[in-house]
Design a protein around this motif. Structure first.
Motif, PDB file in Angstrom:
ATOM      1  N   HIS A 188      22.001-120.946  91.973  1.00  0.00           N
ATOM      2  CA  HIS A 188      23.377-121.155  91.540  1.00  0.00           C
ATOM      3  C   HIS A 188      24.298-120.804  92.699  1.00  0.00           C
ATOM      4  O   HIS A 188      23.845-120.323  93.742  1.00  0.00           O
ATOM      5  CB  HIS A 188      23.702-120.357  90.278  1.00  0.00           C
ATOM      6  CG  HIS A 188      23.593-118.856  90.399  1.00  0.00           C
ATOM      7  ND1 HIS A 188      22.419-118.202  90.690  1.00  0.00           N
ATOM      8  CD2 HIS A 188      24.527-117.885  90.240  1.00  0.00           C
ATOM      9  CE1 HIS A 188      22.630-116.886  90.697  1.00  0.00           C
ATOM     10  NE2 HIS A 188      23.904-116.673  90.440  1.00  0.00           N
ATOM     11  N   ASP A 229      26.434-114.138  96.103  1.00  0.00           N
ATOM     12  CA  ASP A 229      25.292-113.371  96.601  1.00  0.00           C
ATOM     13  C   ASP A 229      24.005-114.184  96.636  1.00  0.00           C
ATOM     14  O   ASP A 229      22.978-113.677  97.094  1.00  0.00           O
ATOM     15  CB  ASP A 229      25.083-112.103  95.764  1.00  0.00           C
ATOM     16  CG  ASP A 229      24.903-112.391  94.291  1.00  0.00           C
ATOM     17  OD1 ASP A 229      25.591-113.284  93.771  1.00  0.00           O
ATOM     18  OD2 ASP A 229      24.077-111.721  93.654  1.00  0.00           O
ATOM     19  N   HIS A 230      24.055-115.421  96.181  1.00  0.00           N
ATOM     20  CA  HIS A 230      22.869-116.277  96.207  1.00  0.00           C
ATOM     21  C   HIS A 230      23.014-117.435  97.187  1.00  0.00           C
ATOM     22  O   HIS A 230      22.013-117.987  97.630  1.00  0.00           O
ATOM     23  CB  HIS A 230      22.588-116.838  94.800  1.00  0.00           C
ATOM     24  CG  HIS A 230      22.208-115.786  93.821  1.00  0.00           C
ATOM     25  ND1 HIS A 230      20.904-115.603  93.392  1.00  0.00           N
ATOM     26  CD2 HIS A 230      22.939-114.823  93.213  1.00  0.00           C
ATOM     27  CE1 HIS A 230      20.868-114.580  92.546  1.00  0.00           C
ATOM     28  NE2 HIS A 230      22.083-114.079  92.421  1.00  0.00           N
ATOM     29  N   ASP A 248      19.527-115.725  88.165  1.00  0.00           N
ATOM     30  CA  ASP A 248      20.200-114.725  87.333  1.00  0.00           C
ATOM     31  C   ASP A 248      20.111-115.038  85.836  1.00  0.00           C
ATOM     32  O   ASP A 248      20.962-114.610  85.066  1.00  0.00           O
ATOM     33  CB  ASP A 248      21.665-114.581  87.752  1.00  0.00           C
ATOM     34  CG  ASP A 248      21.810-113.744  89.015  1.00  0.00           C
ATOM     35  OD1 ASP A 248      20.791-113.220  89.496  1.00  0.00           O
ATOM     36  OD2 ASP A 248      22.940-113.632  89.518  1.00  0.00           O
ATOM     37  N   HIS A 264      17.246-109.651  91.261  1.00  0.00           N
ATOM     38  CA  HIS A 264      17.902-108.348  91.388  1.00  0.00           C
ATOM     39  C   HIS A 264      17.097-107.155  90.872  1.00  0.00           C
ATOM     40  O   HIS A 264      17.572-106.020  90.968  1.00  0.00           O
ATOM     41  CB  HIS A 264      19.256-108.379  90.664  1.00  0.00           C
ATOM     42  CG  HIS A 264      20.226-109.376  91.218  1.00  0.00           C
ATOM     43  ND1 HIS A 264      20.622-109.385  92.540  1.00  0.00           N
ATOM     44  CD2 HIS A 264      20.877-110.416  90.645  1.00  0.00           C
ATOM     45  CE1 HIS A 264      21.482-110.372  92.739  1.00  0.00           C
ATOM     46  NE2 HIS A 264      21.648-111.019  91.608  1.00  0.00           N
TER      47      HIS A 264
HETATM   48 ZN    ZN Z   1      23.011-112.607  91.357  1.00  0.00          ZN
END
Ligand code: ZN
Length: 257
Positions: free
Chosen positions: A111, A115-116, A201, A247
């Protein structure tokens, strides 16, 4: 530091540690505010502070195919720098396992959260210039429709010509499939290779394995995310598959039954 690789569906899968640390103060909240609907039993055995691991996954097969799933936080000027604990170390992690950026043939972005996806661009140019970047069409449409925003301007625009927008389920290289798993974001996708599902996520914290109905504050659509999570976990558990999460403290997780 990378983790020990494991083999799934003909691919050696190496988890790569882009970063580790708590959320920055701009968005940090107590865990029970970030994850709502969990009982004390659901929280049992989990630490009081959430120290996030930011993880990417490298997939390599015997034919020389190199696939990278998620690209992490990016550099000091990345769109994630306002809240991520430290800059990402992905390129160094890749070098440590013998992979140069130009070797990567396919990047999958689960996505377009910062942070990705931010590591896809370094100093305004694509980090992985020879890779097609597989993103769900619904995710691209969401970011493009959101008005001016850092991901659009500093990640998607510099990737022009390298994006392969897919609609729903697709086999992106032989033996590696993506599936559309909306909720956390509209075009979120997971990656399946052999018995491993790389979840992005869809699950963020182990409390959501204990109770898949637990909502996350930064889901774009928490109701839909919960429905997606419940369905995915039911399906993976039914076939005794493993999860590779973004994560969690450890890269490979048996979701149990
Ligand atoms: Zn994330």
């Amino acid at each position: 530091m990378s983790y020990a690789p494991r083999t799934f569906g003909g691919f050696e899968v190496t988890p790569l540690r882009d970063a580790v640390g708590p959320m920055g103060p701009s968005i940090r909240r107590p865990l029970p505010e970030l994850f709502t609907g969990a009982s004390p039993d659901d929280w049992a055995g989990t630490p009081a502070e959430w120290v996030l691991h930011f993880r990417c996954y490298l997939l390599r097969d015997a034919f020389g195919r190199v696939v990278l799933v998620d690209v992490g936080i990016g550099g000091t000027d990345s769109p994630a720098s306002s809240w991520a604990p430290v800059p990402g170390g992905l390129v160094g992690e890749l070098a440590a396992v013998g992979v140069a950026p130009g070797d990567v043939g396919t990047v999958v972005l689960t996505h377009l959260h910062s942070d990705h996806a931010s590591g896809a661009v370094t100093d305004g140019v694509p980090t992985f210039p020879n890779a097609r970047h597989v993103i769900q069409r619904a995710e691209v449409d969401w970011i493009e429709g959101a008005g001016p925003n850092p991901i659009l301007e500093r990640v998607l625009r510099p990737l022009t010509g390298l994006v392969d927008a897919v609609d729903g389920a697709a086999e992106i290289v032989p033996g590696v499939r993506v599936a559309h798993t909306p909720g956390h974001t509209p075009g979120h996708q997971v990656v399946e290779v052999g018995s491993l599902t790389l979840t992005g996520d869809v699950v963020l914290h182990p409390v959501q394995l204990a109770n898949p109905a637990v909502r996350y504050a930064y889901d774009e659509d928490a109701e839909r995310a919960a429905t997606t999570r419940e369905a995915l976990l039911r399906e993976v558990r039914a076939r005794h598959g493993l999860l590779g999460t973004g994560h969690f403290p450890e890269p490979f997780t048996d979701p149990g039954i």
